[in-house]
Design an enzyme around this catalytic site. Structure first.
Site, mmCIF file in Angstrom:
data_model
loop_
_atom_site.group_PDB
_atom_site.id
_atom_site.type_symbol
_atom_site.label_atom_id
_atom_site.label_comp_id
_atom_site.label_asym_id
_atom_site.label_seq_id
_atom_site.Cartn_x
_atom_site.Cartn_y
_atom_site.Cartn_z
ATOM 1 N N HIS A 170 -10.200 -5.340 -3.312
ATOM 2 C CA HIS A 170 -8.867 -5.520 -2.738
ATOM 3 C C HIS A 170 -8.989 -5.879 -1.272
ATOM 4 O O HIS A 170 -9.827 -5.350 -0.550
ATOM 5 C CB HIS A 170 -8.007 -4.254 -2.907
ATOM 6 C CG HIS A 170 -8.664 -2.999 -2.437
ATOM 7 N ND1 HIS A 170 -9.601 -2.342 -3.193
ATOM 8 C CD2 HIS A 170 -8.536 -2.282 -1.299
ATOM 9 C CE1 HIS A 170 -10.019 -1.271 -2.532
ATOM 10 N NE2 HIS A 170 -9.392 -1.217 -1.366
ATOM 11 N N ASN A 208 -12.973 -3.514 2.404
ATOM 12 C CA ASN A 208 -13.984 -2.469 2.489
ATOM 13 C C ASN A 208 -14.892 -2.585 1.266
ATOM 14 O O ASN A 208 -14.413 -2.519 0.132
ATOM 15 C CB ASN A 208 -13.316 -1.086 2.534
ATOM 16 C CG ASN A 208 -12.479 -0.896 3.786
ATOM 17 O OD1 ASN A 208 -12.847 -1.349 4.864
ATOM 18 N ND2 ASN A 208 -11.331 -0.240 3.655
ATOM 19 N N HIS A 230 -6.956 -5.877 2.271
ATOM 20 C CA HIS A 230 -5.812 -5.300 2.987
ATOM 21 C C HIS A 230 -5.239 -6.364 3.926
ATOM 22 O O HIS A 230 -5.993 -6.993 4.680
ATOM 23 C CB HIS A 230 -6.248 -4.122 3.862
ATOM 24 C CG HIS A 230 -6.846 -2.957 3.133
ATOM 25 N ND1 HIS A 230 -6.170 -1.782 2.937
ATOM 26 C CD2 HIS A 230 -8.063 -2.775 2.565
ATOM 27 C CE1 HIS A 230 -6.945 -0.914 2.293
ATOM 28 N NE2 HIS A 230 -8.107 -1.493 2.057
ATOM 29 N N ASP A 279 0.850 -1.194 0.000
ATOM 30 C CA ASP A 279 0.000 0.000 0.000
ATOM 31 C C ASP A 279 0.884 1.240 0.000
ATOM 32 O O ASP A 279 1.874 1.326 0.743
ATOM 33 C CB ASP A 279 -0.925 -0.008 1.222
ATOM 34 C CG ASP A 279 -2.079 0.951 1.071
ATOM 35 O OD1 ASP A 279 -3.234 0.491 0.978
ATOM 36 O OD2 ASP A 279 -1.833 2.183 1.042
ATOM 37 N N ILE A 280 0.511 2.216 -0.820
ATOM 38 C CA ILE A 280 1.317 3.429 -0.975
ATOM 39 C C ILE A 280 1.243 4.315 0.274
ATOM 40 O O ILE A 280 2.113 5.161 0.490
ATOM 41 C CB ILE A 280 0.839 4.195 -2.237
ATOM 42 C CG1 ILE A 280 1.938 5.068 -2.801
ATOM 43 C CG2 ILE A 280 -0.433 4.971 -1.983
ATOM 44 C CD1 ILE A 280 1.652 5.583 -4.204
ATOM 45 N N GLN A 337 -14.499 2.126 1.203
ATOM 46 C CA GLN A 337 -13.844 1.765 -0.063
ATOM 47 C C GLN A 337 -13.617 3.025 -0.905
ATOM 48 O O GLN A 337 -14.547 3.818 -1.112
ATOM 49 C CB GLN A 337 -14.700 0.765 -0.850
ATOM 50 C CG GLN A 337 -13.994 0.258 -2.105
ATOM 51 C CD GLN A 337 -14.767 -0.847 -2.829
ATOM 52 O OE1 GLN A 337 -15.927 -1.138 -2.508
ATOM 53 N NE2 GLN A 337 -14.127 -1.443 -3.814
HETATM 54 P P1 AMP Z 1 -9.826 1.294 0.319
HETATM 55 O O1 AMP Z 1 -10.014 2.548 1.117
HETATM 56 O O2 AMP Z 1 -10.222 0.032 1.048
HETATM 57 O O3 AMP Z 1 -10.483 1.395 -1.049
HETATM 58 O O4 AMP Z 1 -8.281 1.152 0.107
HETATM 59 C C1 AMP Z 1 -7.594 1.716 -0.954
HETATM 60 C C2 AMP Z 1 -6.136 1.634 -0.618
HETATM 61 O O5 AMP Z 1 -5.392 1.763 -1.809
HETATM 62 C C3 AMP Z 1 -5.639 2.719 0.341
HETATM 63 O O6 AMP Z 1 -5.076 2.099 1.489
HETATM 64 C C4 AMP Z 1 -4.597 3.475 -0.483
HETATM 65 O O7 AMP Z 1 -3.515 3.912 0.290
HETATM 66 C C5 AMP Z 1 -4.195 2.427 -1.514
HETATM 67 N N1 AMP Z 1 -3.672 2.947 -2.769
HETATM 68 C C6 AMP Z 1 -4.220 3.891 -3.551
HETATM 69 N N2 AMP Z 1 -3.472 4.083 -4.655
HETATM 70 C C7 AMP Z 1 -2.432 3.228 -4.556
HETATM 71 C C8 AMP Z 1 -1.291 2.941 -5.382
HETATM 72 N N3 AMP Z 1 -1.086 3.588 -6.536
HETATM 73 N N4 AMP Z 1 -0.415 2.005 -4.976
HETATM 74 C C9 AMP Z 1 -0.608 1.357 -3.798
HETATM 75 N N5 AMP Z 1 -1.665 1.573 -2.985
HETATM 76 C C10 AMP Z 1 -2.557 2.499 -3.356
#
Ligand code: AMP
Length: 116
Positions: free
Chosen positions: A102, A89, A104, A34-35, A96
């Site tokens: 996805h 989520n 986590h 995760d970024i 989400q």
């Molecule tokens: P959610 O809130 O469950 O939809 O989680 C989305 C997740 O994606 C968040 O934890 C973000 O930090 C992560 N995210 C968004 N863009 C990227 C990316 N380019 N590379 C890695 N993680 C990302």
């Protein structure tokens, strides 16, 4: 099931259009860091098949969903975690923000319960 192209950022990652810190990949799933990590270890596992979230899945997705969970556990063990939070989520009201399913994997610190 979405029939159109996957316009989400995770679709772009799967197509190699934007970089990701890959942890694992096989025929069904792709995992990357995760970024914006919420814990020392924060990895996302996504299906290669484009589905929005679990509510978009049907009987035909049982294998993929089971594989996602089993693979997450393997990754967590490979990362040396003694335990982890497995979170999906589903929908904006549940937090989400990226609309490609996805899971986590969150670990490496004590986690409180219930989540926010
Ligand atoms: P959610 O809130 O469950 O939809 O989680 C989305 C997740 O994606 C968040 O934890 C973000 O930090 C992560 N995210 C968004 N863009 C990227 C990316 N380019 N590379 C890695 N993680 C990302």
């Amino acid at each position: 099931m979405p029939d159109g192209p996957n316009e989400t950022i995770f679709g772009a990652i799967l197509r190699g259009e934007i970089p990701s810190d890959k942890v694992y990949e096989d025929d069904l799933v792709y995992a990357f860091r995760d970024i914006n990590p919420a814990a020392p270890t924060h990895i996302l596992v996504i299906p290669k098949k484009y589905v929005v979230n679990c509510m978009d899945c049907g009987e035909e997705d049982k294998e993929m969903l089971g594989h996602l969970m089993v693979t997450a556990a393997k990754i967590a063990k490979d990362e040396g975690l003694e335990g982890y939070r497995f979170v999906i989520n589903n929908g904006g009201v549940a937090g989400q923000t990226v609309f490609h399913l996805h899971a986590h994997i969150i670990g490496g610190r004590d986690l409180s319960w219930p989540p926010g």
